[in-house]
Design a protein around this motif. Structure first.
Motif, short mmCIF file in Angstrom:
data_model
loop_
_atom_site.label_atom_id
_atom_site.label_comp_id
_atom_site.label_asym_id
_atom_site.label_seq_id
_atom_site.Cartn_x
_atom_site.Cartn_y
_atom_site.Cartn_z
N LEU A 1 106.88 -50.60 66.68
CA LEU A 1 107.92 -51.60 66.41
C LEU A 1 108.55 -52.12 67.69
CD1 LEU A 1 109.86 -50.35 63.25
CD2 LEU A 1 108.26 -52.24 63.45
N LEU A 2 108.79 -51.23 68.65
CA LEU A 2 109.33 -51.68 69.93
C LEU A 2 108.34 -52.61 70.64
CD1 LEU A 2 111.01 -48.41 71.27
CD2 LEU A 2 112.15 -50.52 70.52
N GLY A 3 107.06 -52.28 70.57
CA GLY A 3 106.04 -53.14 71.17
C GLY A 3 106.00 -54.51 70.52
N ILE A 4 106.09 -54.54 69.20
CA ILE A 4 106.11 -55.82 68.47
C ILE A 4 107.34 -56.64 68.89
CG2 ILE A 4 106.41 -56.88 66.20
CD1 ILE A 4 104.82 -54.54 65.05
N THR A 5 108.48 -55.97 68.99
CA THR A 5 109.70 -56.65 69.40
C THR A 5 109.55 -57.24 70.80
OG1 THR A 5 111.00 -55.14 68.05
CG2 THR A 5 112.19 -56.36 69.75
N LEU A 6 109.01 -56.46 71.71
CA LEU A 6 108.80 -56.94 73.08
C LEU A 6 107.85 -58.13 73.11
CD1 LEU A 6 109.31 -56.49 76.12
CD2 LEU A 6 107.32 -54.98 76.11
N LEU A 7 106.72 -58.02 72.40
CA LEU A 7 105.77 -59.14 72.34
C LEU A 7 106.40 -60.40 71.75
CD1 LEU A 7 102.41 -57.51 71.20
CD2 LEU A 7 102.89 -58.60 73.38
N THR A 8 107.20 -60.22 70.72
CA THR A 8 107.86 -61.37 70.10
C THR A 8 108.83 -62.03 71.07
OG1 THR A 8 107.64 -60.35 67.92
CG2 THR A 8 109.26 -62.11 68.13
N CYS A 9 109.59 -61.22 71.80
CA CYS A 9 110.53 -61.77 72.79
C CYS A 9 109.79 -62.53 73.89
CB CYS A 9 111.39 -60.66 73.40
SG CYS A 9 112.57 -59.96 72.24
N VAL A 10 108.71 -61.95 74.38
CA VAL A 10 107.90 -62.61 75.42
C VAL A 10 107.33 -63.92 74.88
CG1 VAL A 10 105.78 -62.42 76.79
CG2 VAL A 10 107.38 -60.50 76.70
N SER A 11 106.88 -63.91 73.65
CA SER A 11 106.33 -65.12 73.06
C SER A 11 107.39 -66.20 72.90
CB SER A 11 105.70 -64.80 71.70
OG SER A 11 105.06 -65.93 71.17
N ILE A 12 108.58 -65.80 72.48
CA ILE A 12 109.68 -66.77 72.32
C ILE A 12 110.08 -67.35 73.68
CG2 ILE A 12 112.12 -67.00 71.71
CD1 ILE A 12 111.52 -64.96 69.43
N ILE A 13 110.17 -66.50 74.67
CA ILE A 13 110.48 -66.97 76.02
C ILE A 13 109.38 -67.92 76.51
CG2 ILE A 13 110.72 -66.25 78.44
CD1 ILE A 13 112.13 -63.70 77.30
N LEU B 1 108.02 -77.38 80.24
CA LEU B 1 107.98 -77.45 81.70
C LEU B 1 106.56 -77.61 82.23
CD1 LEU B 1 110.59 -74.65 82.50
CD2 LEU B 1 110.98 -77.11 82.35
N ASP B 2 105.57 -77.34 81.42
CA ASP B 2 104.16 -77.49 81.77
C ASP B 2 103.80 -76.72 83.05
OD1 ASP B 2 101.61 -78.35 81.21
OD2 ASP B 2 101.80 -80.17 82.41
N ILE B 3 104.20 -75.42 83.07
CA ILE B 3 103.87 -74.59 84.24
C ILE B 3 102.84 -73.52 83.89
CG2 ILE B 3 106.07 -74.99 85.42
CD1 ILE B 3 107.05 -72.30 84.33
N GLY B 4 102.20 -73.67 82.77
CA GLY B 4 101.14 -72.75 82.38
C GLY B 4 101.58 -71.59 81.52
N LEU B 5 102.85 -71.46 81.26
CA LEU B 5 103.34 -70.38 80.39
C LEU B 5 103.56 -70.93 78.99
CD1 LEU B 5 105.96 -68.75 82.77
CD2 LEU B 5 103.65 -67.95 82.28
N GLY B 6 103.37 -70.09 78.00
CA GLY B 6 103.56 -70.52 76.63
C GLY B 6 103.65 -69.31 75.71
#
Length: 177
Positions: free
Chosen positions: A24-36, A43-48
């Protein structure tokens, strides 16, 4: 022998619950990274966003839920209705606990078997998730780990309820009263 089984069942249930918490912590972290990552799209800097985050969340949640079931069973924390428990004789209440635990062990065994058959079906057809193309059988396999633990702990809890009905009292010191 009972106390060794008790410690083993508790250790198994605790380890699975902790593993479920890590998932669950991993899912939360992945979700936060995805939202960020979504913030950086304009900004079109290659992140998404993370591709397939929904698929990963779905598989992770299923695995975590199955991992929590043994702990809930061991701690007798499943939902129950105790409307008449206060008026019921102690032995009748213990008998109902035995029936509940035996029923839960049966349901856990049937559910685990069906989960195994579902995993075999997904494996034979090679089905994958829509976005991330993760093989679906892997999600079933992750859930199967917790489901097998649930069966083991449920059988132990049935044995524990039978001991209580027979008059054995479990003390933290391991002394039979």
């Amino acid at each position: 022998m009972y106390h060794a089984l008790d410690k083993l069942a508790q250790a198994l249930a605790r380890a699975l619950a902790l593993a479920g918490g890590v998932v669950l912590l991993g899912i939360t972290l992945l979700t936060c990274v995805s939202i960020i990552g979504r913030v950086f799209v304009p900004l079109d800097i290659g992140l998404g966003p993370i591709r397939g985050i929904y698929d990963m969340t779905e598989i992770g949640m299923a695995a975590a839920i199955f991992a929590f079931l043994p702990w809930a069973q061991f701690k007798e924390a499943h939902a129950r209705v105790d409307l008449f428990q206060f008026a019921m004789p102690r032995k009748a209440d213990q008998f109902l606990d035995l029936l509940f635990n035996a029923g839960m062990a049966f349901v856990a065994a049937v559910g685990t078997y069906r989960l195994y058959l579902g995993m075999q079906d997904k494996l034979s057809y090679g089905e994958t998730t829509l976005i991330a193309q993760i093989p679906v059988w892997q999600g079933y396999a992750a859930g199967l780990i917790g489901a097998v633990g649930f069966v083991i702990v449920s059988v132990f809890c049935t044995f524990r309820a039978l001991r209580r009905l027979a008059g054995y009292v479990d003390n933290p010191e391991g002394i039979q009263a």
